[in-house]
Design an enzyme around this catalytic site. Structure first.
Site, mmCIF file in Angstrom:
data_model
loop_
_atom_site.group_PDB
_atom_site.id
_atom_site.type_symbol
_atom_site.label_atom_id
_atom_site.label_comp_id
_atom_site.label_asym_id
_atom_site.label_seq_id
_atom_site.Cartn_x
_atom_site.Cartn_y
_atom_site.Cartn_z
ATOM 1 C CD GLU A 199 8.890 3.770 -3.168
ATOM 2 O OE1 GLU A 199 9.244 3.994 -1.991
ATOM 3 O OE2 GLU A 199 8.660 2.641 -3.596
ATOM 4 C CG ASP A 253 11.339 -9.927 0.282
ATOM 5 O OD1 ASP A 253 11.190 -8.852 -0.335
ATOM 6 O OD2 ASP A 253 10.383 -10.587 0.720
ATOM 7 N NE ARG A 278 7.165 2.148 -0.940
ATOM 8 C CZ ARG A 278 7.609 0.912 -0.750
ATOM 9 N NH1 ARG A 278 6.991 0.091 0.059
ATOM 10 N NH2 ARG A 278 8.680 0.473 -1.383
ATOM 11 N NE ARG A 330 5.847 0.031 -13.040
ATOM 12 C CZ ARG A 330 5.217 0.931 -13.805
ATOM 13 N NH1 ARG A 330 5.299 0.856 -15.148
ATOM 14 N NH2 ARG A 330 4.533 1.905 -13.248
ATOM 15 C CE1 TYR A 367 9.201 -7.225 -4.506
ATOM 16 C CE2 TYR A 367 7.163 -7.754 -5.631
ATOM 17 C CZ TYR A 367 7.850 -7.020 -4.705
ATOM 18 O OH TYR A 367 7.176 -6.069 -3.973
ATOM 19 N NE ARG A 403 -0.488 -10.883 10.616
ATOM 20 C CZ ARG A 403 0.372 -9.907 10.327
ATOM 21 N NH1 ARG A 403 0.057 -8.656 10.539
ATOM 22 N NH2 ARG A 403 1.558 -10.214 9.860
ATOM 23 N NE ARG A 415 6.369 -8.435 -1.861
ATOM 24 C CZ ARG A 415 7.628 -8.596 -1.488
ATOM 25 N NH1 ARG A 415 8.293 -9.655 -1.864
ATOM 26 N NH2 ARG A 415 8.224 -7.688 -0.741
#
Ligand code: UDP
Length: 381
Positions: free
Chosen positions: A298, A348, A277, A247, A346, A175, A171
């Protein structure tokens, strides 16, 4: 036809709207007191900040039809997700990019030099990475893996990255330039007034009736010509074969004044920091100004029977149980399982909308041809 949709999240809203526009009568039930599923947003009464109640949702896609679809129902504001991570006493830029690499190694590498340098760190004996750890070792090497991925992933998934599939790490891009946009999709944005009004607008059709705080009972399926079910797949069958693992997330919400962390998302890569996070919600709406601020710490943990399922785990054991539930679903006439929970994947938001559009269109073809609608348009297996 009389159609029942279970769940007023993205899947239910998009399927419902598409079928309502084709002349079908739609009833949508949801156990929660609000629409929108986990995309639900609301303004904090005290600060006026738009809060992503079930955690951050950033809209990004390469699918032009899906982008047009969401823009039809809500104004999308320009937004680029730029994530930072705190690890081993320093703050770095994510996804791993040239700035991260140069800062982490104290170097001044140019793109090609960095590529060659990382390739030296990488374990090139791994030709086809299967696990999360192999994927990381192959593409970023052991140092960056330990700093940014290992601890975070252990906290997020509660297991060793050697047990997780490589697809989870895929995911995230790596770069060799200074582009720190977290997503590589062409279209990215945030709904001006949050996701709730967008989903309200999708549901706003005379042929759609929404009943909140209403629990679906499988016996009711007989009263409808077809059911689209976006609740948990195992829940439809009363968990009779056991529970598919998820989860869940706990959010420790706190308010402050001013700017708490200077960005929307700060990850914590170290294993000894218990949360994964901190999200500061006003930064998800950078065109707004607020004196106060609302943040979420979180925490991820195993999902119990009374918790909200978030991330399907899909390890080897779950996959075996999943195959048994899929067989049961396929033997159940008149019900199609959709969305993240209904297909135990999972997903999006953009993929959820794409699949919902495809599912509704597939249904219309079956109605026209007088053939049976399958249990899954997108197989969970
Ligand atoms: N991940 C990580 N470190 C990070 C961010 C992500 O190891 O700082 C891993 C983690 O396993 C996570 C996966 O990459 O589950 C995918 O990350 P993404 O940000 O897409 O997760 P989401 O926002 O959907 O929770």
């Amino acid at each position: 036809m009389n159609i029942l949709l279970v769940g007023a999240g993205l899947s239910g809203a998009v399927i419902g709207r598409t079928l309502a526009e084709e002349g079908h009568q739609i009833t949508i039930v949801d156990t929660r007191p609000h629409i929108g599923g986990n995309c639900y947003t609301e303004r904090d009464a005290e600060t006026g900040v738009m809060v992503h109640v079930y955690g951050p949702h950033i809209f990004h896609t390469d699918d032009a039809e899906v982008w047009d679809y969401v823009n039809r129902f809500e104004t999308f504001m320009p937004y680029k997700n730029r994530v930072k991570t705190t690890s081993q006493g320093a703050v770095y830029s994510l996804p791993v990019n040239l700035h991260t690499i140069n800062q982490f190694y104290g170097k001044t590498l140019r793109p090609d030099e960095a590529r060659a340098f990382i390739e030296e760190q990488a374990d090139t004996s791994i030709s086809e990475p299967q696990t999360f750890e192999e994927q990381a070792l192959r593409f970023v090497g052991p140092d960056l893996y330990a700093a940014f991925f290992k601890g975070y992933t252990e906290k997020q998934w509660g297991c060793s990255p050697t047990a997780l599939p490589a697809s989870i790490l895929k995911r995230l891009p790596v770069r060799f330039n200074y582009d720190d946009n977290y997503f590589f999709h062409q279209f990215q944005g945030m709904p001006e007034n949050g996701y709730t009004p967008m989903i309200e607008a999708i549901l706003d059709h005379p042929a759609i009736t929404v009943k909140l705080e209403t629990t679906f009972d499988a016996a009711e399926a007989a009263d409808y010509d077809h059911v689209f079910y976006s609740g948990p797949l195992d829940g439809y069958f009363g968990y009779e074969l056991g529970r598919l693992g998820y989860r869940t997330l706990d959010f420790e919400r706190f308010s402050d004044t001013g700017d708490y962390q200077g960005c929307a998302v700060m990850n914590y890569g170290d294993r000894d920091v218990p949360f994964t996070r901190i999200t500061e919600h006003k930064h998800f709406s950078p065109w707004e100004e607020h004196e106060g601020t609302v943040c979420y710490r979180e925490f991820s943990r195993e999902c119990g029977p009374d918790d909200i399922p978030y991330y399907p785990i899909r390890l080897v054991d779950e996959k075996a149980m999943l195959a048994d539930y899929v067989a049961k679903a396929e033997a159940t006439a008149g019900v199609t399982f959709v969305g993240r929970l209904g297909t135990y994947r999972y997903l999006d938001m953009d993929v959820t909308i794409r699949e919902a559009l495809d599912t509704a269109r597939t249904f219309l073809v079956h109605v026209r041809e007088g053939t049976a609608m399958p249990a899954f348009v997108k197989s969970p297996l």
